[in-house]
Each structure stands twice: as C-alpha cells, then as structure tokens.
Design a protein around this motif. Structure first.
Motif, PDB file in Angstrom:
ATOM      1  N   TYR A  33      -9.247   8.437 -27.311  1.00 30.57           N
ATOM      2  CA  TYR A  33      -9.049   9.763 -26.745  1.00 30.57           C
ATOM      3  C   TYR A  33      -7.556   9.968 -26.464  1.00 30.57           C
ATOM      4  O   TYR A  33      -6.875   9.048 -26.000  1.00 30.57           O
ATOM      5  N   HIS A  34      -7.078  11.159 -26.755  1.00 30.15           N
ATOM      6  CA  HIS A  34      -5.674  11.498 -26.492  1.00 30.15           C
ATOM      7  C   HIS A  34      -4.741  10.465 -27.132  1.00 30.15           C
ATOM      8  O   HIS A  34      -3.805   9.969 -26.507  1.00 30.15           O
ATOM      9  N   CYS A  64     -10.431   9.223 -20.202  1.00 34.18           N
ATOM     10  CA  CYS A  64      -9.710   7.950 -20.186  1.00 34.18           C
ATOM     11  C   CYS A  64      -8.517   8.011 -19.241  1.00 34.18           C
ATOM     12  O   CYS A  64      -8.165   9.080 -18.725  1.00 34.18           O
ATOM     13  N   VAL A  65      -7.922   6.846 -19.033  1.00 34.40           N
ATOM     14  CA  VAL A  65      -6.663   6.731 -18.287  1.00 34.40           C
ATOM     15  C   VAL A  65      -5.665   6.041 -19.209  1.00 34.40           C
ATOM     16  O   VAL A  65      -5.937   4.975 -19.762  1.00 34.40           O
ATOM     17  N   THR A  95     -11.198   3.253 -20.421  1.00 29.99           N
ATOM     18  CA  THR A  95     -12.350   4.150 -20.340  1.00 29.99           C
ATOM     19  C   THR A  95     -13.353   3.527 -19.378  1.00 29.99           C
ATOM     20  O   THR A  95     -13.079   2.504 -18.757  1.00 29.99           O
ATOM     21  N   GLY A  96     -14.527   4.122 -19.281  1.00 32.29           N
ATOM     22  CA  GLY A  96     -15.539   3.572 -18.393  1.00 32.29           C
ATOM     23  C   GLY A  96     -16.112   2.259 -18.875  1.00 32.29           C
ATOM     24  O   GLY A  96     -16.740   1.526 -18.097  1.00 32.29           O
ATOM     25  N   GLU A 125     -16.243   8.414 -13.714  1.00 34.83           N
ATOM     26  CA  GLU A 125     -17.050   7.199 -13.811  1.00 34.83           C
ATOM     27  C   GLU A 125     -16.200   5.959 -14.056  1.00 34.83           C
ATOM     28  O   GLU A 125     -16.595   4.852 -13.713  1.00 34.83           O
ATOM     29  N   MET A 126     -15.027   6.147 -14.656  1.00 34.11           N
ATOM     30  CA  MET A 126     -14.196   4.989 -15.005  1.00 34.11           C
ATOM     31  C   MET A 126     -13.519   4.372 -13.785  1.00 34.11           C
ATOM     32  O   MET A 126     -13.006   3.260 -13.850  1.00 34.11           O
ATOM     33  N   VAL A 127     -13.497   5.093 -12.648  1.00 29.71           N
ATOM     34  CA  VAL A 127     -12.892   4.576 -11.423  1.00 29.71           C
ATOM     35  C   VAL A 127     -14.007   4.239 -10.444  1.00 29.71           C
ATOM     36  O   VAL A 127     -14.673   5.121  -9.907  1.00 29.71           O
ATOM     37  N   THR A 128     -14.228   2.946 -10.199  1.00 32.02           N
ATOM     38  CA  THR A 128     -15.358   2.503  -9.374  1.00 32.02           C
ATOM     39  C   THR A 128     -14.946   1.931  -8.020  1.00 32.02           C
ATOM     40  O   THR A 128     -15.792   1.697  -7.177  1.00 32.02           O
ATOM     41  N   VAL A 129     -13.643   1.681  -7.840  1.00 30.10           N
ATOM     42  CA  VAL A 129     -13.195   1.020  -6.606  1.00 30.10           C
ATOM     43  C   VAL A 129     -12.060   1.834  -5.975  1.00 30.10           C
ATOM     44  O   VAL A 129     -10.941   1.355  -5.828  1.00 30.10           O
TER      45      VAL A 129
END
Length: 284
Positions: free
Chosen positions: A22-23, A45-46, A70-71, A176-180
């Motif tokens: 992505y990107h 994504c990051v 990504t996730g 969703e990709m950031v869980t903490v």
C-alpha cells in the motif's frame, strides 16, 4: 519473533514488488535517503524510517532503515545487512511478541534502552571540563565543547522525532494495526524524559561556554591592566628624557657634573612613588 509477522527485505525487493505494498510510491520516496526518524500513518499501513545516531558507549552499530507495517506484517527494509545481524543477536527479546506493532515497539524501546547511561556520561564529562577550566587546564576546551554541543543537538532532534512517532501511533487506536496504544504512550513519555535530559545538558554547555568566555575576558582585562600600569610607570620617564633630549644651549644641568646621577635618582624616585600609589589603589 517469527518470519510470519516480520520480514527483512531490501530496497530492490520493494521496487520489484511495489504493487504489493500500500502507498508504494510514498514508501520508495521515504527509502531514497533515510536521514531522520518519521512515521506516516495511513488506514491500511504505517510507513516510516529510523536513523539512530552513533553512541560511543553503546555497542549497537549505527542503524538506518525503513519499516512498513500492516495489521499482519512488519517489513524492515535496509541494504547494509547491519539490521539483520543486530536482530539475530537480539532475537530472544522478541520471541513473546506476536503483533507487528508490538515488535516495532520492542525494537524502538531497545534502541533507547541505555541512552540514560550515555547521557550520564556526557554529564560527567562536562563536570570534569568545568573542574579543569577552573583549575586553568583548558587545552582544546572550546573544540571539545563544540563537539558536545553538536552531538546534543543531534540527540535532541532524534528524540523529538521518536516522540512524533510515538504520538502518531498512540493517537490511532482505532486502527487494527495498532494494538498497544498505552505502551506507545509510555514509550513517548520515556523518550520525552530523555529529551528533557538533553535540554539540561544543552543548558550546561551554554553555562560552560559563558564561564569560559568570562575567564578569557578576565585574563584579557588583567593583561590590559598590566600594560596600562607599565605605560603609566614610564610616562613621566618619557617626559623627563624628552625634556632633556632637547639639548638647548643654555640648559645649566648639562654642564653640571652630577646632573646624570641626579636624573637617575629622580627617575627612580618617580617609579617608587608610582608603585606605592598603584599598590595603594590595588591596581596590581
């Protein structure tokens, strides 16, 4: 840390499989020249880069790499091979982490783990420099101080960039990709404390420079005072020699056999009187 959720790739592989990212255009643009730390958060994504400054007391080699998260997957992108070697040595640290952002967080936490000791070393060095300066041992002082100032400026920019990354990932808890998110917040606070320590050290550098300049000014003032006293001491003598150097025909002292010794005595008396006066006024 498993191969399923972390991949080590190079820039050529990103170019070759650009459509799978992505990107991808933004990703390749970031990887052209990794000069600082940053993170761009998208819905899918990051994308980011990390550049860690060299630290003398740290055994970690200077790292410079990009990441794509990504996730499901964290891709670490670099060409030198240093990152792969470093991750292999630190593999045990990441075995319990499953989610990509948890692994990225662990990596970033480890990169600043011993920075407090590195900054403490800076503090001790500056204390020693201050002691040597006050003791009159100032060899290469300004050169070393300038080098410290440049390194602290580099560290300040580095921590500011890490804070921006932490804030960016903490504030996107809906993804969703950031869980903490809370852990990212703790990381941000930790880096901010390191940055505050750097600010304190930068203030110390400024104070040392001002102290150095004050001591130099004091030395120059002392030298100028000595030159002024010497000039003042010899000013009456200069007048005396100039007066009797005119050699007029009717100067009676020229014919007197004791005139030479009298002039010497007058000169000595003038100097003694001036020295007593200057000491009384504490000019030296």
């Amino acid at each position: 840390m498993t191969d399923a959720n972390v991949k080590l790739i190079d820039v050529e592989e990103v170019k070759k499989h650009r459509e799978q990212f992505y990107h991808g255009r933004e990703l390749l643009h970031s990887l052209r020249s990794v000069r600082y730390c940053k993170a761009e958060v998208f819905r899918e994504c990051v994308i980011g880069t990390l550049r860690i400054p060299q630290k003398k007391e740290d055994r970690i080699p200077q790292l410079s790499f990009g990441f794509y998260m990504t996730g499901q997957t964290l891709c670490l992108i670099e060409d030198s091979g240093e990152l792969k070697h470093w991750l292999e040595k630190q593999k045990d640290r990441f075995e319990d982490e499953i989610h990509p952002d948890q692994i990225l967080l662990k990596i970033m936490e480890f990169l600043v783990e011993n920075d407090i000791f590195y900054l403490s070393h800076f503090e001790k060095e500056m204390e020693q420099m201050e002691e040597e300066l006050l003791a009159g041992r100032e060899r290469d002082f300004f050169t070393v101080l300038t080098r410290h100032r440049q390194k602290l400026s580099e560290l300040n920019a580095y921590y500011a960039q890490l804070v921006s990354i932490g804030d960016a990932l903490e504030s996107h808890e809906e993804l969703e990709m950031v869980t903490v998110t809370e852990a990212w917040g703790r990381f941000t606070n930790r880096v901010e404390r390191l940055q505050n320590h750097v600010h304190l050290l930068q203030d110390n550098v400024l104070q040392l420079r001002e102290l150095y300049q004050s001591l130099q000014d004091a030395k120059q003032n002392k030298i100028m005072c000595i030159l002024t006293v010497v000039t003042t001491l010899f000013l009456p003598l200069t007048l005396l020699t100039g007066w009797y150097g005119m050699n007029f025909s009717y100067m009676p002292e020229l014919q007197w056999k004791y005139s030479y010794f009298v002039v010497i005595a007058i000169a000595v008396i003038i100097v003694i009187i001036e020295i007593i006066y200057f000491k009384k006024k504490k000019f030296f």
